[in-house]
Design an enzyme around this catalytic site. Structure first.
Site, PDB file in Angstrom:
ATOM      1  CG  LEU A  33      16.048   9.181  -1.562  1.00  7.33           C
ATOM      2  CD1 LEU A  33      17.076  10.163  -0.951  1.00  7.33           C
ATOM      3  CD2 LEU A  33      16.218   7.788  -0.923  1.00  7.33           C
ATOM      4  CG  PHE A  80      12.804  -3.298  -5.794  1.00  8.80           C
ATOM      5  CD1 PHE A  80      14.170  -3.421  -6.042  1.00  8.80           C
ATOM      6  CD2 PHE A  80      12.136  -4.395  -5.284  1.00  8.80           C
ATOM      7  CE1 PHE A  80      14.855  -4.598  -5.772  1.00  8.80           C
ATOM      8  CE2 PHE A  80      12.813  -5.583  -5.014  1.00  8.80           C
ATOM      9  CZ  PHE A  80      14.165  -5.675  -5.266  1.00  8.80           C
ATOM     10  CB  SER A 124       1.754  -7.231  -5.988  1.00 14.25           C
ATOM     11  OG  SER A 124       0.865  -7.438  -4.908  1.00 14.25           O
ATOM     12  CB  ALA A 125      -0.208 -12.056  -4.329  1.00 15.17           C
ATOM     13  CB  THR A 126      -2.498  -6.999  -5.375  1.00 13.71           C
ATOM     14  OG1 THR A 126      -3.755  -6.411  -5.051  1.00 13.71           O
ATOM     15  CG2 THR A 126      -1.812  -6.193  -6.439  1.00 13.71           C
ATOM     16  CE1 TYR A 148      -0.317  -3.245  -4.892  1.00 12.14           C
ATOM     17  CE2 TYR A 148       1.361  -1.677  -5.583  1.00 12.14           C
ATOM     18  CZ  TYR A 148       1.006  -2.912  -5.077  1.00 12.14           C
ATOM     19  OH  TYR A 148       1.991  -3.824  -4.752  1.00 12.14           O
ATOM     20  CE  LYS A 152       3.684  -3.268  -7.894  1.00 12.84           C
ATOM     21  NZ  LYS A 152       5.130  -2.993  -7.988  1.00 12.84           N
ATOM     22  CG  ASN A 198       1.299  -2.995   4.326  1.00 13.58           C
ATOM     23  OD1 ASN A 198       2.230  -2.474   3.756  1.00 13.58           O
ATOM     24  ND2 ASN A 198       0.185  -3.333   3.683  1.00 13.58           N
TER      25      ASN A 198
HETATM   26  C1  WQD Z   1      -2.986  -7.951   5.801  1.00 16.82           C
HETATM   27  C2  WQD Z   1      -4.179  -8.415   6.633  1.00 16.82           C
HETATM   28  C3  WQD Z   1      -6.001  -6.855   6.614  1.00 16.82           C
HETATM   29  C4  WQD Z   1      -3.847  -3.710   8.809  1.00 16.82           C
HETATM   30  C5  WQD Z   1      -1.341  -5.218   0.653  1.00 16.82           C
HETATM   31  C6  WQD Z   1      -1.269  -5.053  -0.850  1.00 16.82           C
HETATM   32  C7  WQD Z   1      -0.142  -5.891  -1.380  1.00 16.82           C
HETATM   33  C8  WQD Z   1       1.109  -5.466  -0.689  1.00 16.82           C
HETATM   34  C9  WQD Z   1       0.967  -5.757   0.807  1.00 16.82           C
HETATM   35  C10 WQD Z   1       2.337  -3.636  -1.581  1.00 16.82           C
HETATM   36  C11 WQD Z   1      -5.515  -8.147   5.954  1.00 16.82           C
HETATM   37  C12 WQD Z   1      -5.421  -7.000   8.019  1.00 16.82           C
HETATM   38  C13 WQD Z   1      -4.170  -4.884   8.160  1.00 16.82           C
HETATM   39  C14 WQD Z   1      -4.527  -3.377  10.026  1.00 16.82           C
HETATM   40  C15 WQD Z   1      -5.776  -5.404   9.864  1.00 16.82           C
HETATM   41  N1  WQD Z   1       1.319  -4.083  -0.897  1.00 16.82           N
HETATM   42  N2  WQD Z   1      -5.109  -5.715   8.682  1.00 16.82           N
HETATM   43  N3  WQD Z   1      -5.464  -4.248  10.504  1.00 16.82           N
HETATM   44  O1  WQD Z   1      -3.826  -5.905   2.216  1.00 16.82           O
HETATM   45  O2  WQD Z   1      -2.871  -8.284   2.268  1.00 16.82           O
HETATM   46  O3  WQD Z   1      -1.699  -6.535   0.947  1.00 16.82           O
HETATM   47  O4  WQD Z   1      -0.113  -4.940   1.270  1.00 16.82           O
HETATM   48  O5  WQD Z   1       3.249  -4.214  -2.055  1.00 16.82           O
HETATM   49  O6  WQD Z   1      -0.041  -5.695  -2.773  1.00 16.82           O
HETATM   50  O7  WQD Z   1      -2.477  -5.533  -1.430  1.00 16.82           O
HETATM   51  O8  WQD Z   1      -1.649  -6.431   3.428  1.00 16.82           O
HETATM   52  O9  WQD Z   1      -0.811  -5.894   5.682  1.00 16.82           O
HETATM   53  O10 WQD Z   1      -2.534  -4.345   4.609  1.00 16.82           O
HETATM   54  O11 WQD Z   1      -3.234  -6.594   5.420  1.00 16.82           O
HETATM   55  O12 WQD Z   1      -6.644  -6.171  10.336  1.00 16.82           O
HETATM   56  O13 WQD Z   1      -4.275  -2.297  10.676  1.00 16.82           O
HETATM   57  O14 WQD Z   1      -4.199  -7.689   7.864  1.00 16.82           O
HETATM   58  O15 WQD Z   1      -7.426  -6.777   6.646  1.00 16.82           O
HETATM   59  O16 WQD Z   1      -6.408  -9.203   6.290  1.00 16.82           O
HETATM   60  P1  WQD Z   1      -2.645  -6.821   2.223  1.00 16.82           P
HETATM   61  P2  WQD Z   1      -2.019  -5.731   4.813  1.00 16.82           P
END
Ligand code: WQD
Length: 337
Positions: A33, A80, A124-126, A148, A152, A198
């Site tokens: 939690l 997870f 993750s796709a990361t 991070y 992964k 996000n």
């Molecule tokens: C998405 C797009 C930002 C916030 C990350 C991790 C991935 C997973 C998901 C954990 C990008 C843009 C975002 C904001 C913006 N994490 N953005 N203003 O970075 O693709 O993925 O989160 O599981 O592993 O890498 O996701 O939602 O942060 O960003 O413009 O306030 O939105 O630049 O283009 P991201 P995100």
């Protein structure tokens, strides 16, 4: 099957819990939690009609995990549990390596002791880092740009090595793209702590009036409108992918990697416009400088999951936007009602 969901009180874990139960399996949740709330468990009982057995433990705690395995007699594990904030991982790398890798090693040791041989991992796709090209295919080069992501990728390697050593072990690595949305009931959803990192939870907090406007991180990327492109996938589609993955694991041995994405990329401004249209709400935004570590474009080639898991994403961007909003509108303070 009886399946352990570590981190099952989280955003993706809770949605997967609902789909696993609906598919006729039994679930147990273990969660510390640290990034989720007890109220999720009440919502899961409401949605599944079942009292989900819950262990409030650190999944790296070998004694607690052993006691749980001794009592519950699992057939499989979906893992997870893990820290997941990119920026935080840069500031606190040792905490991320300790937590994300220790939990995995504790699970593997305990699974071996109790002869549990089916493991699905939340990757993750990361792990693709800065893509050489898009769409991304599972066999493409990997390499990360933050701790991070490295946790992964390192865990993917640990699990792959474990299946080489133990021919009875079956591992499925699921590389998520960008999960968004919420269960159609509006009773479970994404509930980030503090200011959302996000995009979607940030947008829904602007929509609910908790935040004044969205900052768009850069409009000078080599994309159709200059803003970042990602493969947004409905969290319920992602959850259904886990049902297919755990059933696949039970029928196979060795390690298999699958992209879980839609195969379609949308830009930040595409998402803003889609959200505004789906919910008849205006989202004020301002262009800000690029965010460190962001890439221009990332979306999946989802063919392998369709061919080998018999799974593909089905929900539309409009449903993702509408379901995200329904969750936030009905739960202005998330689970802190
Ligand atoms: C998405 C797009 C930002 C916030 C990350 C991790 C991935 C997973 C998901 C954990 C990008 C843009 C975002 C904001 C913006 N994490 N953005 N203003 O970075 O693709 O993925 O989160 O599981 O592993 O890498 O996701 O939602 O942060 O960003 O413009 O306030 O939105 O630049 O283009 P991201 P995100």
């Amino acid at each position: 099957m009886k399946i352990l969901l570590t981190g099952g009180a989280g955003f993706i874990g809770s949605h997967t819990c609902v789909e696993i139960v609906e598919a006729g399996h039994d679930v147990v949740i273990a969660d510390d939690l640290s990034n989720s709330k007890p109220a999720v468990l009440d919502r899961l009982k409401e949605l599944t009609g079942k009292e989900i057995p819950f262990y409030h433990i650190d999944v790296a705690d070998r004694q607690k995990v052993d006691e749980m395995f001794a009592k519950e007699n699992f057939d499989a594990v979906i893992h997870f549990a893990g820290f997941k904030a990119v920026g935080e991982s840069v500031a606190k790398p040792v905490m991320y390596y300790r937590n994300n890798i220790d939990t995995t090693l504790t699970l593997l040791e305990t699974m071996a002791k109790y002869n549990v041989n089916n493991f699905v991992f939340s990757s993750s796709a990361t792990v693709y880092g800065v893509p050489e090209r898009v769409p991304l295919v599972e066999g493409m080069k990997t390499g990360c740009t933050n701790p991070y992501g490295w946790t992964k990728l390192m865990i993917e390697q640990i699990l792959t090595d474990a299946t080489v050593a133990n021919k009875e072990l079956s591992v499925v690595l699921l590389r998520y793209f960008n999960p968004i949305g919420a269960h159609e009931s509006g009773r479970i959803g994404e509930d980030p702590t503090g200011i959302p990192n996000n995009l979607l939870p940030y947008i829904t907090q602007v929509a609910i009036g908790k935040l004044p406007q969205l900052g768009v991180f850069g409009d000078d990327y080599p994309t159709h409108d200059g803003t970042g492109v990602r493969d947004y996938i409905h969290v319920v589609d992602l959850a259904k992918g886990h049902v297919k993955a755990i059933e696949y694991a039970a029928e196979h041995k060795g390690t298999e990697i699958f992209n879980l994405g839609t195969g379609t990329g949308y830009s930040v401004l595409d998402i803003v416009k889609a959200f505004e249209k789906a919910n008849n709400i205006e989202i004020p935004y301002v262009i800000k400088p690029r965010r460190d570590g962001d890439i221009a474009e990332c979306y999946a080639d989802p063919v392998k999951a369709k061919e080998k898991l018999g799974w593909q994403a089905e929900k539309s961007l409009e449903e993702m936007c509408r379901d995200s909003w329904r969750w936030q509108f009905n739960n202005p303070k998330g689970y802190d009602e």
